[in-house]
Design an enzyme around this catalytic site. Structure first.
Site, PDB file in Angstrom:
ATOM      1  N   ARG A  44     -19.819   8.445 -13.280  1.00 22.77           N
ATOM      2  CA  ARG A  44     -19.281   7.804 -12.075  1.00 22.77           C
ATOM      3  C   ARG A  44     -19.557   6.301 -12.141  1.00 22.77           C
ATOM      4  O   ARG A  44     -18.735   5.489 -11.776  1.00 22.77           O
ATOM      5  CB  ARG A  44     -19.897   8.404 -10.801  1.00 22.77           C
ATOM      6  CG  ARG A  44     -19.513   7.594  -9.570  1.00 22.77           C
ATOM      7  CD  ARG A  44     -19.812   8.231  -8.201  1.00 22.77           C
ATOM      8  NE  ARG A  44     -20.820   9.236  -8.162  1.00 22.77           N
ATOM      9  CZ  ARG A  44     -22.142   9.002  -8.109  1.00 22.77           C
ATOM     10  NH1 ARG A  44     -22.604   7.759  -8.063  1.00 22.77           N
ATOM     11  NH2 ARG A  44     -22.994   9.987  -8.077  1.00 22.77           N
TER      12      ARG A  44
ATOM     13  N   TYR B 119       2.903  -1.515   3.329  1.00 20.97           N
ATOM     14  CA  TYR B 119       3.040  -0.127   2.858  1.00 20.97           C
ATOM     15  C   TYR B 119       2.533   0.844   3.934  1.00 20.97           C
ATOM     16  O   TYR B 119       1.472   0.619   4.524  1.00 20.97           O
ATOM     17  CB  TYR B 119       2.241   0.020   1.559  1.00 20.97           C
ATOM     18  CG  TYR B 119       2.247   1.399   0.985  1.00 20.97           C
ATOM     19  CD1 TYR B 119       3.388   1.899   0.379  1.00 20.97           C
ATOM     20  CD2 TYR B 119       1.118   2.199   1.041  1.00 20.97           C
ATOM     21  CE1 TYR B 119       3.406   3.185  -0.155  1.00 20.97           C
ATOM     22  CE2 TYR B 119       1.112   3.478   0.507  1.00 20.97           C
ATOM     23  CZ  TYR B 119       2.262   3.958  -0.087  1.00 20.97           C
ATOM     24  OH  TYR B 119       2.263   5.223  -0.616  1.00 20.97           O
TER      25      TYR B 119
ATOM     26  N   ASP C 105      -1.504  -7.508  -2.090  1.00 25.35           N
ATOM     27  CA  ASP C 105      -1.094  -6.260  -2.733  1.00 25.35           C
ATOM     28  C   ASP C 105       0.077  -6.623  -3.651  1.00 25.35           C
ATOM     29  O   ASP C 105       1.185  -6.886  -3.189  1.00 25.35           O
ATOM     30  CB  ASP C 105      -0.693  -5.227  -1.672  1.00 25.35           C
ATOM     31  CG  ASP C 105      -0.296  -3.876  -2.287  1.00 25.35           C
ATOM     32  OD1 ASP C 105       0.112  -3.854  -3.466  1.00 25.35           O
ATOM     33  OD2 ASP C 105      -0.374  -2.859  -1.583  1.00 25.35           O
TER      34      ASP C 105
ATOM     35  N   LYS D 275       2.382   2.571  -9.991  1.00 23.66           N
ATOM     36  CA  LYS D 275       3.721   1.988 -10.059  1.00 23.66           C
ATOM     37  C   LYS D 275       3.904   1.243 -11.394  1.00 23.66           C
ATOM     38  O   LYS D 275       3.821   1.855 -12.437  1.00 23.66           O
ATOM     39  CB  LYS D 275       3.942   1.101  -8.835  1.00 23.66           C
ATOM     40  CG  LYS D 275       3.431   1.707  -7.514  1.00 23.66           C
ATOM     41  CD  LYS D 275       4.162   2.972  -7.099  1.00 23.66           C
ATOM     42  CE  LYS D 275       3.491   3.738  -5.955  1.00 23.66           C
ATOM     43  NZ  LYS D 275       3.154   2.981  -4.768  1.00 23.66           N
TER      44      LYS D 275
HETATM   45  C1  LIG Z   1       2.219   3.092  -3.623  1.00 21.87           C
HETATM   46  C2  LIG Z   1       1.667   1.893  -2.964  1.00 21.87           C
HETATM   47  C3  LIG Z   1       0.350   1.876  -2.457  1.00 21.87           C
HETATM   48  C4  LIG Z   1      -0.545   3.108  -2.482  1.00 21.87           C
HETATM   49  O1  LIG Z   1      -0.845   3.505  -3.768  1.00 21.87           O
HETATM   50  P1  LIG Z   1      -1.177   5.030  -4.195  1.00 21.87           P
HETATM   51  O2  LIG Z   1      -1.431   4.921  -5.646  1.00 21.87           O
HETATM   52  O3  LIG Z   1       0.024   5.853  -3.838  1.00 21.87           O
HETATM   53  O4  LIG Z   1      -2.371   5.446  -3.407  1.00 21.87           O
HETATM   54  C5  LIG Z   1      -0.114   0.705  -1.893  1.00 21.87           C
HETATM   55  N1  LIG Z   1       0.657  -0.388  -1.804  1.00 21.87           N
HETATM   56  C6  LIG Z   1       1.935  -0.406  -2.259  1.00 21.87           C
HETATM   57  C7  LIG Z   1       2.735  -1.648  -2.137  1.00 21.87           C
HETATM   58  C8  LIG Z   1       2.475   0.729  -2.851  1.00 21.87           C
HETATM   59  O5  LIG Z   1       3.739   0.714  -3.287  1.00 21.87           O
END
Ligand SMILES: *Cc1c(COP(=O)(O)O)cnc(C)c1O
Length: 383
Positions: A52, A104, A176, A201
């Protein structure tokens, strides 16, 4: 294999944090699928005690991501939401955060349904309007949390301008950067204190892993995030770390094609008689096209368009053949979705209306297929 100090972005993506395995010479960091590490003697170990806390595969990814975003250190988490949750532990009860209003949905849910219980306060504003950010600032504001471009209305925030504002108020700017990816946008170079990603993503890029990362610049934030990653424990697994590492090696070439395909689809859609509006920062008609040219290199693979009615939007989503009807984004295959009923179904209708998210809007995550095949598919779906 030594990364030159002035290495350029594509080279950094491939080589940063990567050293051949000392035991075998394997060029690729192995998947260290282990929970513990054998110690030579009491109090003598190789820097690894428990998985961890430390894992070599995760560490290789974290060094790679820190270099890619130009931060001091990176921390990989089990999901994008776990990464966002971890960085909010820098805050204390009573602190206030200014957040992009079209953030988001999962971020909104975490802030409103979970973190409010712990005495944190959030104000949502259109961060593309600097004066609205300024007006929302309070003495207790410790963080500004920005998403740019936003999902799905593709609104941009001037990162450098908000970074200057944050500095004036003694608040951290967190960006983000999931939607743009670091190949397109580098928030830390523009003054952000921290970057967060859903590696699910573009960074992983192949629709086969869920993960997240925080990249920090301040020494005290690095120290806290290292502590909380171990204390709370929402770490990225060795296998997922390995997958994301494989993804970042091709980030530059993938993003070049995502950019090409996003622009090609957006330009085609502007010429289609059934399309009333196209939202893509690479189009000259985008209200913030000048800002996009300034702070982005290429305009990404995400675009949205309006077809006038819900029925028409539903028909387009149902009639595509090559594109897949699915949530998520950033993979090599093109995805189409209906935000109002899918990704943004939990956003109340009046909030959707306020940010310009209509029931007749369709979103595309352009993959890296041949652009003409994508245009042919959307043309037949619209016919
Ligand atoms: C998908 C996404 C998240 C969350 O990510 P996960 O991997 O699904 O937990 C946060 N911010 C944006 C802009 C996203 O597209």
């Amino acid at each position: 294999m030594k990364l030159p100090p002035d290495a350029r972005f594509p080279t950094i993506c491939i080589h940063a944090g990567q050293t051949p395995d000392p035991g075998t010479g394997a060029i690729i960091t192995p998947i260290f699928q282990t929970s513990t590490y054998v110690q030579d003697a009491l109090g003598q170990h190789k820097g690894y005690e428990y998985a961890r806390t430390q894992n070599p595969t995760r560490a290789a990814l974290e060094h790679n991501l820190a270099a890619i975003e130009g931060g001091r250190a990176a921390f990989a988490f089990a999901s994008g939401m776990a990464a966002i949750d971890a960085l909010t532990t820098l805050l204390q009860s009573g602190d206030h955060v200014v957040v992009t209003d079209n953030t988001y949905g999962g971020t909104f849910r975490l802030f409103e349904k979970v973190l409010r219980k712990y005495g944190l306060e959030f104000t949502y504003v259109d961060t593309s309007q600097l004066e609205l950010v300024e007006r929302a600032m309070r003495p207790a504001t410790k963080m500004i949390f920005v998403e740019t471009p936003t999902n799905p209305v593709m609104r941009l925030t001037d990162i450098a301008a908000v970074a200057a504002l944050a500095r004036r108020h003694g608040a951290r700017l967190v960006v983000d950067n999931t939607f743009a990816s670091p190949a397109v946008q580098r928030p830390i170079a523009l003054g952000a204190d921290m970057v967060v990603h859903s590696t699910t993503k573009y960074l992983n890029g192949h629709s086969d892993s869920v993960g997240g990362a925080v990249i920090a610049t301040r020494a005290e934030d690095v120290e806290w995030l290292a502590f909380v990653q171990n204390a709370a424990g929402a770490i990225l697994s060795p296998f997922d770390s390995w997958l994301v590492l494989r993804g970042t090696k091709t980030l530059t070439v993938r993003m070049a094609q995502h950019n090409t395909n996003g622009l090609a689809l957006a330009e085609f859609l502007t010429t289609h008689p059934k399309v009333t509006k196209v939202l893509y920062p690479g189009l000259a008609c985008h209200p913030q096209h000048e800002l996009a040219k300034r702070q982005m290199r290429g305009f990404g693979g995400m675009l949205s368009f309006d077809v006038g009615t819900f029925d028409a939007a539903r028909d387009v989503c149902n009639r595509v053949r090559l594109m897949a009807l699915a949530e998520s984004l950033g993979g090599v295959e093109t995805l189409i979705s209906h935000p109002a009923s899918m990704t943004h179904a939990s956003v109340p209708p009046e909030r959707r209306q306020a940010i310009g998210l209509t029931d007749s809007m369709v979103r595309i995550s352009a993959g890296i297929e041949d652009p003409q095949d994508l245009i042919d598919d959307i043309r037949q779906a619209l016919a």
